[in-house]
Design a protein around this motif. Structure first.
Motif, PDB file in Angstrom:
ATOM      1  N   TYR A  34      41.349  30.156  46.033  1.00  0.00           N
ATOM      2  CA  TYR A  34      41.409  30.893  47.294  1.00  0.00           C
ATOM      3  C   TYR A  34      42.401  32.049  47.173  1.00  0.00           C
ATOM      4  CZ  TYR A  34      40.809  31.225  52.356  1.00  0.00           C
ATOM      5  OH  TYR A  34      40.477  31.641  53.614  1.00  0.00           O
ATOM      6  N   ALA A  35      43.571  31.735  46.623  1.00  0.00           N
ATOM      7  CA  ALA A  35      44.606  32.759  46.449  1.00  0.00           C
ATOM      8  C   ALA A  35      44.138  33.843  45.475  1.00  0.00           C
ATOM      9  CB  ALA A  35      45.894  32.120  45.952  1.00  0.00           C
ATOM     10  N   MET A  36      43.501  33.418  44.393  1.00  0.00           N
ATOM     11  CA  MET A  36      43.013  34.374  43.399  1.00  0.00           C
ATOM     12  C   MET A  36      41.999  35.330  44.005  1.00  0.00           C
ATOM     13  SD  MET A  36      42.465  31.963  40.077  1.00  0.00           S
ATOM     14  CE  MET A  36      40.924  32.763  39.657  1.00  0.00           C
ATOM     15  N   TYR A  37      41.160  34.787  44.886  1.00  0.00           N
ATOM     16  CA  TYR A  37      40.144  35.650  45.489  1.00  0.00           C
ATOM     17  C   TYR A  37      40.805  36.771  46.276  1.00  0.00           C
ATOM     18  CZ  TYR A  37      36.386  37.532  48.202  1.00  0.00           C
ATOM     19  OH  TYR A  37      35.508  38.417  48.769  1.00  0.00           O
ATOM     20  N   TYR A  38      41.735  36.400  47.151  1.00  0.00           N
ATOM     21  CA  TYR A  38      42.328  37.436  47.988  1.00  0.00           C
ATOM     22  C   TYR A  38      43.287  38.333  47.211  1.00  0.00           C
ATOM     23  CZ  TYR A  38      40.020  35.790  52.133  1.00  0.00           C
ATOM     24  OH  TYR A  38      39.057  35.476  53.040  1.00  0.00           O
ATOM     25  N   ALA A  39      43.860  37.806  46.116  1.00  0.00           N
ATOM     26  CA  ALA A  39      44.782  38.624  45.326  1.00  0.00           C
ATOM     27  C   ALA A  39      44.047  39.629  44.451  1.00  0.00           C
ATOM     28  CB  ALA A  39      45.666  37.724  44.463  1.00  0.00           C
ATOM     29  N   ALA A  40      42.896  39.244  43.912  1.00  0.00           N
ATOM     30  CA  ALA A  40      42.261  40.123  42.926  1.00  0.00           C
ATOM     31  C   ALA A  40      40.743  40.214  43.050  1.00  0.00           C
ATOM     32  CB  ALA A  40      42.618  39.641  41.524  1.00  0.00           C
ATOM     33  N   PHE A  41      40.072  39.068  43.150  1.00  0.00           N
ATOM     34  CA  PHE A  41      38.631  39.086  42.942  1.00  0.00           C
ATOM     35  C   PHE A  41      37.841  39.646  44.113  1.00  0.00           C
ATOM     36  CE2 PHE A  41      40.234  36.389  39.672  1.00  0.00           C
ATOM     37  CZ  PHE A  41      39.508  36.833  38.573  1.00  0.00           C
ATOM     38  N   ARG A  42      38.500  39.742  45.248  1.00  0.00           N
ATOM     39  CA  ARG A  42      37.863  40.334  46.409  1.00  0.00           C
ATOM     40  C   ARG A  42      37.348  41.734  46.091  1.00  0.00           C
ATOM     41  NH1 ARG A  42      41.072  41.063  52.062  1.00  0.00           N
ATOM     42  NH2 ARG A  42      39.224  41.154  53.368  1.00  0.00           N
ATOM     43  N   ARG A  43      38.140  42.460  45.283  1.00  0.00           N
ATOM     44  CA  ARG A  43      37.761  43.830  44.931  1.00  0.00           C
ATOM     45  C   ARG A  43      36.720  43.854  43.827  1.00  0.00           C
ATOM     46  NH1 ARG A  43      42.860  43.186  45.509  1.00  0.00           N
ATOM     47  NH2 ARG A  43      44.016  44.261  47.123  1.00  0.00           N
ATOM     48  N   LEU A  44      36.462  42.712  43.224  1.00  0.00           N
ATOM     49  CA  LEU A  44      35.612  42.706  42.033  1.00  0.00           C
ATOM     50  C   LEU A  44      34.203  42.178  42.295  1.00  0.00           C
ATOM     51  CD1 LEU A  44      38.173  41.557  39.332  1.00  0.00           C
ATOM     52  CD2 LEU A  44      37.261  43.835  39.721  1.00  0.00           C
ATOM     53  N   VAL A  45      33.933  41.772  43.544  1.00  0.00           N
ATOM     54  CA  VAL A  45      32.571  41.334  43.854  1.00  0.00           C
ATOM     55  C   VAL A  45      31.676  42.570  43.768  1.00  0.00           C
ATOM     56  CG1 VAL A  45      31.039  40.378  45.596  1.00  0.00           C
ATOM     57  CG2 VAL A  45      33.337  39.451  45.323  1.00  0.00           C
ATOM     58  N   GLY A  46      30.664  42.483  42.927  1.00  0.00           N
ATOM     59  CA  GLY A  46      29.764  43.620  42.772  1.00  0.00           C
ATOM     60  C   GLY A  46      30.305  44.695  41.842  1.00  0.00           C
ATOM     61  N   ALA A  47      31.464  44.445  41.235  1.00  0.00           N
ATOM     62  CA  ALA A  47      32.019  45.406  40.284  1.00  0.00           C
ATOM     63  C   ALA A  47      31.268  45.285  38.959  1.00  0.00           C
ATOM     64  CB  ALA A  47      33.507  45.124  40.081  1.00  0.00           C
ATOM     65  N   PRO A  48      31.391  46.302  38.084  1.00  0.00           N
ATOM     66  CA  PRO A  48      30.725  46.206  36.770  1.00  0.00           C
ATOM     67  C   PRO A  48      31.193  44.958  36.026  1.00  0.00           C
ATOM     68  CG  PRO A  48      31.685  48.395  37.090  1.00  0.00           C
ATOM     69  CD  PRO A  48      32.113  47.566  38.248  1.00  0.00           C
ATOM     70  N   GLU A  49      30.287  44.382  35.225  1.00  0.00           N
ATOM     71  CA  GLU A  49      30.595  43.111  34.569  1.00  0.00           C
ATOM     72  C   GLU A  49      31.871  43.175  33.739  1.00  0.00           C
ATOM     73  OE1 GLU A  49      26.877  42.325  32.714  1.00  0.00           O
ATOM     74  OE2 GLU A  49      26.135  41.785  34.698  1.00  0.00           O
ATOM     75  N   LEU A  50      32.079  44.306  33.071  1.00  0.00           N
ATOM     76  CA  LEU A  50      33.248  44.402  32.204  1.00  0.00           C
ATOM     77  C   LEU A  50      34.540  44.147  32.987  1.00  0.00           C
ATOM     78  CD1 LEU A  50      34.126  44.921  29.301  1.00  0.00           C
ATOM     79  CD2 LEU A  50      34.447  47.323  29.912  1.00  0.00           C
ATOM     80  N   SER A  51      34.624  44.690  34.192  1.00  0.00           N
ATOM     81  CA  SER A  51      35.839  44.496  34.998  1.00  0.00           C
ATOM     82  C   SER A  51      36.065  43.029  35.304  1.00  0.00           C
ATOM     83  CB  SER A  51      35.743  45.252  36.326  1.00  0.00           C
ATOM     84  OG  SER A  51      35.132  46.482  36.146  1.00  0.00           O
ATOM     85  N   THR A  52      34.996  42.334  35.695  1.00  0.00           N
ATOM     86  CA  THR A  52      35.172  40.932  36.073  1.00  0.00           C
ATOM     87  C   THR A  52      35.456  40.080  34.839  1.00  0.00           C
ATOM     88  OG1 THR A  52      32.800  40.503  35.968  1.00  0.00           O
ATOM     89  CG2 THR A  52      33.692  41.136  38.093  1.00  0.00           C
ATOM     90  N   LEU A  53      34.835  40.418  33.714  1.00  0.00           N
ATOM     91  CA  LEU A  53      35.090  39.668  32.484  1.00  0.00           C
ATOM     92  C   LEU A  53      36.558  39.819  32.085  1.00  0.00           C
ATOM     93  CD1 LEU A  53      31.919  40.423  30.314  1.00  0.00           C
ATOM     94  CD2 LEU A  53      32.508  38.297  31.460  1.00  0.00           C
ATOM     95  N   LEU A  54      37.037  41.065  32.122  1.00  0.00           N
ATOM     96  CA  LEU A  54      38.426  41.312  31.750  1.00  0.00           C
ATOM     97  C   LEU A  54      39.381  40.611  32.705  1.00  0.00           C
ATOM     98  CD1 LEU A  54      38.391  45.067  30.705  1.00  0.00           C
ATOM     99  CD2 LEU A  54      38.958  43.104  29.269  1.00  0.00           C
ATOM    100  N   ALA A  55      39.078  40.672  33.984  1.00  0.00           N
ATOM    101  CA  ALA A  55      39.972  40.078  34.981  1.00  0.00           C
ATOM    102  C   ALA A  55      40.048  38.569  34.810  1.00  0.00           C
ATOM    103  CB  ALA A  55      39.497  40.430  36.389  1.00  0.00           C
ATOM    104  N   THR A  56      38.897  37.909  34.648  1.00  0.00           N
ATOM    105  CA  THR A  56      38.927  36.449  34.510  1.00  0.00           C
ATOM    106  C   THR A  56      39.565  36.057  33.173  1.00  0.00           C
ATOM    107  OG1 THR A  56      36.661  36.486  33.680  1.00  0.00           O
ATOM    108  CG2 THR A  56      36.949  35.972  36.003  1.00  0.00           C
ATOM    109  N   PHE A  57      39.298  36.867  32.148  1.00  0.00           N
ATOM    110  CA  PHE A  57      39.915  36.611  30.844  1.00  0.00           C
ATOM    111  C   PHE A  57      41.431  36.678  30.979  1.00  0.00           C
ATOM    112  CE2 PHE A  57      41.374  38.109  26.627  1.00  0.00           C
ATOM    113  CZ  PHE A  57      40.953  37.040  25.864  1.00  0.00           C
TER     114      PHE A  57
END
Lengths: 235, 300
Positions: B80-103
């Motif tokens: 929940y915290a991770m979503y609001y801290a970072a991943f909220r901006r990454l929904v629908g973002a290019p795959e590379l961004s989300t891969l890098l962020a989760t990595f």
């Protein structure tokens, strides 16, 4: 005034689509926005609803500034949108789609809502167990309107409800909306290409071009303007 | 030539470990299915769950089974915290961004774990008995782990298919804009789904720890990331029950290929490592699935 839009600007990324739109929708009225493709009609409704965030300007609903509220808050306040392309949930059944329409009400009054929608669109009752994605274009449009009605809106916005429908069906849908306005006290704001049918029922018409309102007034007045007549009515 | 007890024991192991694979994959699949984000940092959350169980059991004597809900709660809060801290901006973002962020999140958690808990390999013993059946030894704690995995899968399945929350999630997955205009707080659905996905992953880590009881170290999750990807592709990305079925299927695949490689090794006197080859065979399975049924085996 049910809805007041002031100097509204919005767009996508770097591309500005709305360049300061002013518009007023009177309570209980049937207001129609006309305009060529790409004029920004869809963006206007999306910005009013909050699906896209307005850049500048104000959206005031029943005296409350709702410019920066997210769509779900607006639905809870009585605004709703039948969006372009209908935006149904294709893998869910007709009835599940309708039930979801009552989401903002915490699913209160689902029974009465279904009763109303099935009375207005008996066709949907026959198809209630069918997946929305398998419906015909006309049925999908009925479902989209029915789903919107399930939230018991006071202001119903519709983005080209007659798109992809046979002219006869399109006219029927507009007649039906007008009837809902009379019976349920709805206020309607509609973006439309099917000009003739829309104008027969409209109280107020706005004409949009390139992200701005260029002409507004009652339908007979707007229809009498030579340029508009030529551009939209083919007369 | 093949010892029947060995075959039976392989079948039992395949079933038990398959359930564990299933619940782990489910954690990955919830996040992908709802947010379309591939969580490459997956393994770090598995590791976290294993440590939670290890410490609670070893230091506080908490029954390992009770550590599963604790892990779920911690994972839920973290997601929940991770979503609001970072991943909220990454929904629908290019795959590379989300891969890098989760990595990045995965690496961060792993390194923090190494600093906090040292790279030592840890283990514990939770002995609740052994069942002897037709010459096959079945360790009860492994059975309990598998049953817990099934319970988690059943719970998630119920939540997604039988509740109004589940209906809203399906609406968001099928058409986010449609969901917005019916008044669903799409942002919140994403946040809760991410929380659920991470919660299930961390709980899965606890279940894995109960199953293995050994090999708990900061990088233990990495091979499971790979494994969960293979199984998720087999399951059909986003499929709940599919994750379980594919997990069990994969358990059988692993057991069968292990047996086969062992037999080849013995028959031909080759100097090969059957277990390592089994892991490479998993990628062969991944390629085969992508080639023949890219939408997954268990997708309607």
């Amino acid at each position: 005034m049910e809805l007041v839009v002031e100097r509204l600007e919005a767009g996508y990324g770097e591309m500005q689509v709305l360049w300061g739109v002013d518009l007023k929708v009177e309570k209980g009225s049937f207001t129609v926005v006309l305009g060529p493709n790409g004029a920004g009609k869809t963006t206007l409704l999306r910005a009013i609803m909050g699906v896209v965030r307005p850049w500048r300007g104000r959206v005031v609903y029943r005296g409350v500034d709702v410019t920066s509220l997210p769509p779900h808050r607006k639905v809870a306040m009585g605004m709703t949108l039948v969006p372009e392309g209908r935006r149904l949930f294709p893998e869910l059944t007709v009835e599940e789609n309708l039930v979801l329409g009552a989401y903002s009400r915490g699913f209160k009054g689902v029974e009465e809502g279904l009763e109303l929608v099935y009375r207005v669109f008996p066709r949907l009752k026959e198809r209630r167990g069918q997946k929305a994605g398998t419906l015909s274009g006309g049925e999908q449009q009925m479902l989209a309107i029915g789903r919107a009605l399930m939230s018991r809106p006071r202001l119903l916005m519709l983005d080209e409800p007659s798109q992809g429908l046979a002219p006869k069906l399109a006219a029927e849908i507009i007649e039906l909306l007008a009837r809902l306005r009379d019976e349920e006290g709805l206020t309607l704001l509609m973006v439309e290409q099917n000009v003739a049918a829309a104008l027969r029922r409209a109280d107020m018409v706005y004409v949009m071009e390139q992200g701005r309102i260029v002409v507004s007034g009652p339908p007979d007045k707007v229809a009498s303007i030579e340029d508009i007549r030529r551009a939209y009515f083919g007369l | 030539m093949v010892d029947p007890a060995l075959v039976l024991s392989s079948v039992v192991t395949a079933l038990l470990v398959g359930c564990i694979y299933g619940v782990l994959t489910l954690g990955l699949n919830i996040v992908f299915g709802v947010l379309r984000i591939v969580n490459v940092g997956f393994g770090a959350f598995v590791m976290l769950g294993a440590y939670i169980t290890y410490f609670l059991y070893k230091d506080y004597g908490v029954n390992p089974l009770l550590t599963i809900p604790v892990s779920f709660a911690i994972g839920f809060a973290l997601g929940y915290a991770m979503y609001y801290a970072a991943f909220r901006r990454l929904v629908g973002a290019p795959e590379l961004s989300t891969l890098l962020a989760t990595f990045a999140v995965g690496v961060l958690i792993q390194e923090l774990a190494r600093i906090a808990w040292s790279p030592d390999i840890r283990g514990f013993t939770w002995d609740i008995g052994v069942l002897e059946l037709a010459g096959v030894r079945i360790v009860y704690s492994k059975v309990v782990a598998a049953l817990s995995a099934l319970a988690v899968v059943a719970g998630v399945y119920y939540l997604f298919t039988r509740t109004r929350f589940g209906l809203a999630v399906r609406a968001v997955v099928q058409d986010p804009e449609g969901a917005m205009v019916v008044g669903i707080n799409v942002d919140r659905i994403y946040a809760v789904s991410m929380a659920l996905g991470i919660g299930v992953t961390v709980a899965g880590g606890s279940i894995l720890a109960i199953y293995l009881q050994q090999g708990i170290e900061p990088y233990m999750g990495i091979p499971y990331t790979l494994l969960a990807f293979v199984i998720a592709v087999m399951a059909g990305l986003g499929s709940i029950l599919g994750s379980l079925y594919a997990g069990i299927l994969f358990g059988f695949f692993e057991a069968a290929s292990f047996l086969a490689f062992s037999m080849i090794k013995d028959a031909l006197g080759l100097d090969i490592l059957p277990y390592v080859l089994t892991r490479s065979a998993a990628f062969f399975l991944l390629l085969l699935t992508l080639l023949l049924k890219p939408e997954g085996l268990f997708r309607r």
